[in-house]
Design an enzyme around this catalytic site. Sequence first.
Site, PDB file in Angstrom:
ATOM      1  N   LYS A  37       0.856  -1.197   0.000  1.00  0.00           N
ATOM      2  CA  LYS A  37       0.000   0.000   0.000  1.00  0.00           C
ATOM      3  C   LYS A  37       0.881   1.232   0.000  1.00  0.00           C
ATOM      4  O   LYS A  37       1.767   1.385   0.842  1.00  0.00           O
ATOM      5  CB  LYS A  37      -0.939   0.022   1.207  1.00  0.00           C
ATOM      6  CG  LYS A  37      -1.850   1.237   1.186  1.00  0.00           C
ATOM      7  CD  LYS A  37      -2.999   1.133   2.188  1.00  0.00           C
ATOM      8  CE  LYS A  37      -2.557   1.511   3.586  1.00  0.00           C
ATOM      9  NZ  LYS A  37      -3.718   1.628   4.503  1.00  0.00           N
TER      10      LYS A  37
ATOM     11  N   LYS B 227      -9.804  -0.290  11.116  1.00  0.00           N
ATOM     12  CA  LYS B 227      -8.889  -0.120  12.255  1.00  0.00           C
ATOM     13  C   LYS B 227      -9.704  -0.301  13.531  1.00  0.00           C
ATOM     14  O   LYS B 227     -10.507   0.571  13.880  1.00  0.00           O
ATOM     15  CB  LYS B 227      -8.255   1.273  12.232  1.00  0.00           C
ATOM     16  CG  LYS B 227      -7.401   1.569  11.003  1.00  0.00           C
ATOM     17  CD  LYS B 227      -6.779   2.962  11.133  1.00  0.00           C
ATOM     18  CE  LYS B 227      -5.924   3.279   9.914  1.00  0.00           C
ATOM     19  NZ  LYS B 227      -6.742   3.508   8.698  1.00  0.00           N
TER      20      LYS B 227
END
Length: 1725
Positions: free
Chosen positions: A1190, A1299
Amino acid sequence: MFTGERALQINANFHHFQPFYHSLPLKHVSSNFSFRSSQSLRSFHCFRLLHLSHNLIFKAVEAKDSERMEAGYGGFSGTGDCDLPVELCQTRTLPPALTLEHGVIAIKEAIEKLKTNPPCSRSGVLRIQIAVPVSTKALSWLCSQPKSLRVFPQFYLSETKLKKVVVEPVTTEAGCGVSGIGTAVYFTGPCITEIWNSIKRYTSVDSPLIRAYGFIGINYDAESYSLKHESDSFYIFIPEIELSEFASFSILAITLAWNGLLSFPFEKAVQSVEFSIDQIIHHARPSLDSYNKWISLICGKSSFVDSRNSQMVYIGAHSLAGTISGSNHLQLEDCLASSQFYFRLSATIAFTNYMNDASSHLSFSVQDYANINALWASLIIEECTRLGLTYFCIAPGSRSSPLAVAASSHPLTTCISCFDERALAFHAVGFAKSSYKPAAVITSSGTAVSNLLPAVVEASQDSIPLLLLTADRPPELQNAGANQAINQVNHFGSFVRFFFSLPPPTDHIPARMVLTTIDSAVHWATQTPQGPVHINCPFREPLEDSPRDWAQSCLKGLDPWMSRIEPFTQYITMKRNHACNISADLAEVLEVIKCANKGLLIIGAINTEDEMWAALLLAKHLFWPVVPDILSGLRLRELLTSFPEIEKNFLYMDYLDHALLSDPTMAWLQPDVIIQIGSRITSKRIAQMLEICSSCSYIMVDKHPYRHDPSHIVTHRIQSTITEFADSLIGVHLPRKTSKWSMFLQALNKMVAWEISFQICSEYSLTEPHVAQVVTGALSSDAALFVGNSMVIRDVDMYAQGWVNSTSDAASRMPTCNLLCRGIQVGGNRGASGIDGLLSTAIGFAVGCNKRVLCLIGDVSFLHDTNGLALLNQRIRRKPMTIVVVNNHGGAIFRLLPIADRTPPSVLSQYFYTSHNVYISKLCEAHGLKHLHVQTKMELQHALLTVEHAQADCIIEVESCIEDNAIFHSILRNSSRQAADHALRILSRIPDHSSSHLCLGKIHKLEYSSYRIQLSAPPTSIHTTCGSGKFYREGFILTLFLNDGSKGFGEVAPMEIHKENLEDVEEQLRFIAHMIQGAKMSYLLPLLKGFLSSWIWRSLGILPNSIFPSVRCGLEMALLNALAAGQECCLLNLLGCEISSKEDESLKKDGIIRSSSGVQICALLDSSGTPEEVANIAAKLFEEGFTTIKLKVARRANPLEDAAVIREIRQKIGHQVKLRADANRKWTYEQAIQFASYVKCCDLQYIEEPVDSVDDIIKFCEETGLPVALDETIDSMQEDPVDKLSEFVQPCIVAVVIKPNVVGGFENAALIAKWAQKHDKMAVVSCAFESSLSLSAYIQFARYLDQQYVEICKVNNKDPSSRIAHGLGTYQWLKEDITTQKLKICVHPHRNSVEASIEDAAQLLQSFQINHETIQRSYSGEKVRSYYLTVSCQDLSCSLKVRDAGRSLDDKVIIFLHGFLGTGEDWVPIMKALSATARCISIDLPGHGGSLLQIGPHKEAKVEPGISIEVLADVLHNLIQDITPGKVLLVGYSMGARIALYMALRCNKKINGAVIISGSPGLKDVENRRIRTAEDDARVQYLSVHGLPSFLDMWYAGGLWNSLRNHPHFEHIVDHRAQHDDVHSLANVLSSLSIGKQPSLWEDLKQCKRPLLFIVGEKDQKFKEIARQMHNEISHGLGNKDNKHKIIHDIVEVPKCGHAVHVESPLHVISSVRKFLRDLEERES
């Protein structure tokens, strides 16, 4: 007294009444006055009414004093004796009664108990009330009373004609009628202006159902018993005995009023009410004889007046209450008034209004009948009405003309007609089903009779009473080829309970034979077993009223009948005695029940609301798991309190059907005793489960004698009503067992319920299960449901919402209630379970129950009965209906049966589905009916809202598809099976020796340590151009200790970009550390799916969504790790997943790697540097084994530069690696489009958050075609994320980055991930640069989600996609770590990718050791210092208990002031939270807790110390001077808030600002202050006499505490309020600090010079308005001058809480106070 079958709407007075209002089945609320029995109606028509002129004076014969006492003239006159409140005004609520008789007995017992411990107050009003079944009608009860009843006045008041001339809160829960007998206190006089204060004395908003009734404009002379119309006079009274009707129950109440100053002490009030209650009849279903006696008394002994201009008024406490800050002088127009009433003042004076809507009908006359046919027909109809059959369903026809004419012309009948006899008969079935009395069906001869057969079969199978009156040809036309002549004798065979063929009418047969035949038939229809009866009625011509001579000799013996209104033959059933003697057979059953360890209560179909009531009470008494069928009326329940309170009393298994899809669950269940009450059950799987459990004791209870036992497993068959059976059990003490088995079952039910709800909510197309769920959830309090057959009833039974929130805020208006919910009436045709006649039945059902009926029906059923639409057009005696037609264009149920898999589609479509393309809208148009067509969820919701209050019938057509419906049902079944399997897998880990409450143990303590670890590079969330320097990550490590020695670790690592900071987070941690100590650890937490949220609320008393996401994540991590340690397993095992596999074992044998159980890791790459430099780093990462990278983008000035980096990477390493880009919402839409245009060929796996506006995400996807992932978008979705994610279901959204520390923990993260996986999106777990502790937990959690995805693919019959690389590459940033262990993340030798080992992560968590070099400081609890300070002021000395927490910071001191009955201890959790940055001090105010009031040395000991708010302010000012040289911030609640506000406004030298929580500046109006002072003095008297425990019960029954009563710790809170050392001083403070004695501060607010923060609860309407007004006063004051000092004043409205904000939502208070403190610091600086 009045008579009526509906009850008066209680409106505002219902506002605080909580007792049993909540718990009972609904009864119809009529908008048009109607009657449940012909007797009720007939009693009205029997009134002989005179007309009253306005100057008419009623005069009764004078009675001697002894006669007056004998006549029961109780009560006393309260007019003008004083204008201050009585000392006691209280309502005591008894547990709901099974029957009215039980209710009377309970009230008598309460009176006896009261006599042994009478109130010591000199004056007062005490109401004792009890809920009784809904069938207890006010009118019927009045009519039941004996002729000898000599208690007056007697009245009935109907709400049907109720006119609201006022502003009183009106509730849909109000009843329809109220009756009263006797007078507790009355008010009379010539001057209306004097009445209000006199009445107000005896009413209170805390006892809202103590109400006054009477008349304005009537002068009553008590000496002469005369009434006279005088415009300004009044006669008002509070009844002694009262029966009020509500939607689903009635209330029986007695009211005691006494006043020693008026020579009417408490003892005399008791004697009076005992005299009255001993005379009344204790049932409300009068026999005809009692009706007639009552009517005879009315007609023969009284002067009646019918005045169309008269109104009977009803005055409640809310009408008389003052406004918030001013006075409210009640006027006549401020009352509720009814123009439909009956009132009897004495044996000779009575008057009524609008009670004679039809012609009087006292006797039957035969002189006008033209021929013998007309006579016999009229006799039949007349006898029917005398038997209570007043609803006639008439089919057109010539041969039935005499019956049709007689029925339609009778004054007491209601008639409806239809051209379709089948529809008409089903309509009659529906009416009988909900009204509990038969309707009569009149048809012509021939096939018209045959058309009744389907309805007759249904009625017979379901025991529904029905009277069939079929016209026929005479015998000479039978078998002779006559037209329309068939054999109608025994036409319905065994399906009728009684058949009789009358001879053709003739005067040679006594007419009384006709009457006895009708009497016998109706008796057969209405006695057990109920069912249809058939009377064949041949008629010769003439069929019209052509004159024909007939001999009146046939009337011989009818004279007595014609002069009365009773039926000719009265069948008398001996009433069963509810005795305690139990037969030997029942004793055996009771013994079986007592010995049950795994008892299961199944509630089948129930037809009456009384039996629903009894079933509810029985379920509460048994406390067994309850499996309610949809037709039981308890499958849909209105929730009237909080769920914790519900679960203390009921264990409903609404979703057991789908839990049984799990074979392990089916095998595990095995109850040892099953009780089934009610009739058949709908669920086939539950029936199969019962068959499997055939070895257990199976007790079936039903009132009919038939064998409903298809599996042949019933061991005990009890023929009894549910009420009788419940009576026999409720009187027996049964051990209240909370077994582990029942708790397991409850957890299974919750898991399946959650899964079903998730699947339905997350499927955004309109599905049939969604229709079932939404339609049932849309039912209002006065509604009922009628469900069709086939697929519809099964969907509702399986997927309906079990709990429906009260639509009228009923829960908040009822202070106490032992019955916490109530059933919702549901009807259906399950006798023969056909699809014919359902629409017609539903319409009849609506007529019979007199509620707003919502009918849910399938399209084929609807088309099968379209003639029923003709009935719908006839709005006779019913409320508007809503008919929801699920149109899947065929019979969808066949697609779910095995035949669908073995039959060609064309055959299925034509011969099973019977597919059609009929336009339902055109059918509705043809019948002139409103039609709405819906195709989406939103359209359905809008349609239901549209029709909710509409006054017209409406058909809502829901478009569906057979194939889609079958697929979604398969998903629901498979996912429910998995949920049950998963739950059972986790539950099976619970050891056998665990407690029945499934608790591992208690939490010993929670500690935390602040850490600081160095990172090797700045976090990618921070954009920096600095090439050197050190970067750190800070947070907290939680250590949770259990009593058994187990401990679990969690990490809280907030980031500023997520709107959290370390200081705010630490405040919450300190608070939680205090609250969590001693909490029980539940084994059910690993189930997630709401179990963690529920535990946080119930165990800690904290609203889960008020916790910061990072804090909740760390807390959940610690809890789960502690549970894993306690069960000696890893986190993944705890969540129900296994680590090892066959592949793992083989690999272990080869010694290659410890386990292949790994989680792929995505590398994280910052994009700083040239494209070549970044590409080189990417290439290196690829060489290290990373298959997914990423890249952070949107850090450069030009998006094309980021695009160049992407291109360079692709050119460098090709397409061997998956690339992700993360823009973190930093691009505008135009910039994102520019970037996308240059990377379309770069094969990005996705780009995270490419645009800065969430509204542009979908637009970006559609414009560019690039796949997008959500990240920041989901960060704010802690509450209801599934609904908020609905707009992102499009395929272009390919991933959701989760998250856990940002979305609020593992439970929320799992929910979001499940949503993503269901919609074929990647659920990527990501880490926000946390330590190895969080990484290890996230690794196991990621594996749990990966396995969850595999299971979801199985449900959807899809193959799982390739493995997902999770965003845990931040481990490379950790230069230091908080653990001494190394987390092993390396290349998997067989997959050549970087993976994290599940076993290594588990090992790190299980043997976690803190690296103390990274720890800054630790917190293991705050010791609150406690000491006494003696402060003197104005000859008054106070010894004040002080609690002190935090460092001695003179510049930051917060003083906390509690409310009345509180102590400084209330603030300790909040003090501990704030003590890290301020010194926090709480004080036990004088008279509270450990503080003492002391008399000055020169005062005599006999002098009572008093302390006004002025004196107390001086005391606190002196105390503050002793504590600190600087200024302080005051935080006050309620009484403490008034004190804080006073000091901030009037003695503010030491005050820096004030936080006012639910506070008031006092009362503006002098008169209101005087009355409030008297009210508080009355409370003081009550406290002094009855003691603190009794006072607390009274205090917290008030409406102010509605929200607090739903708090899980409410009982503990009240117990703590009883901890006061000096109750005498407490009472003194209540008086001296009364808001009535406090000076008004409203004007002072305009001159405010100190910052003020007002905190109020969202549900606290009164104090929200006060806060708004105070804020406005300050604003106006500041607006008139230059605000040089920038005075801060603000309002914070805290969601989901009421008056006690600091208790109900403390974290919101902490954050608000902390922010206010910061604002003060900024202002000073």
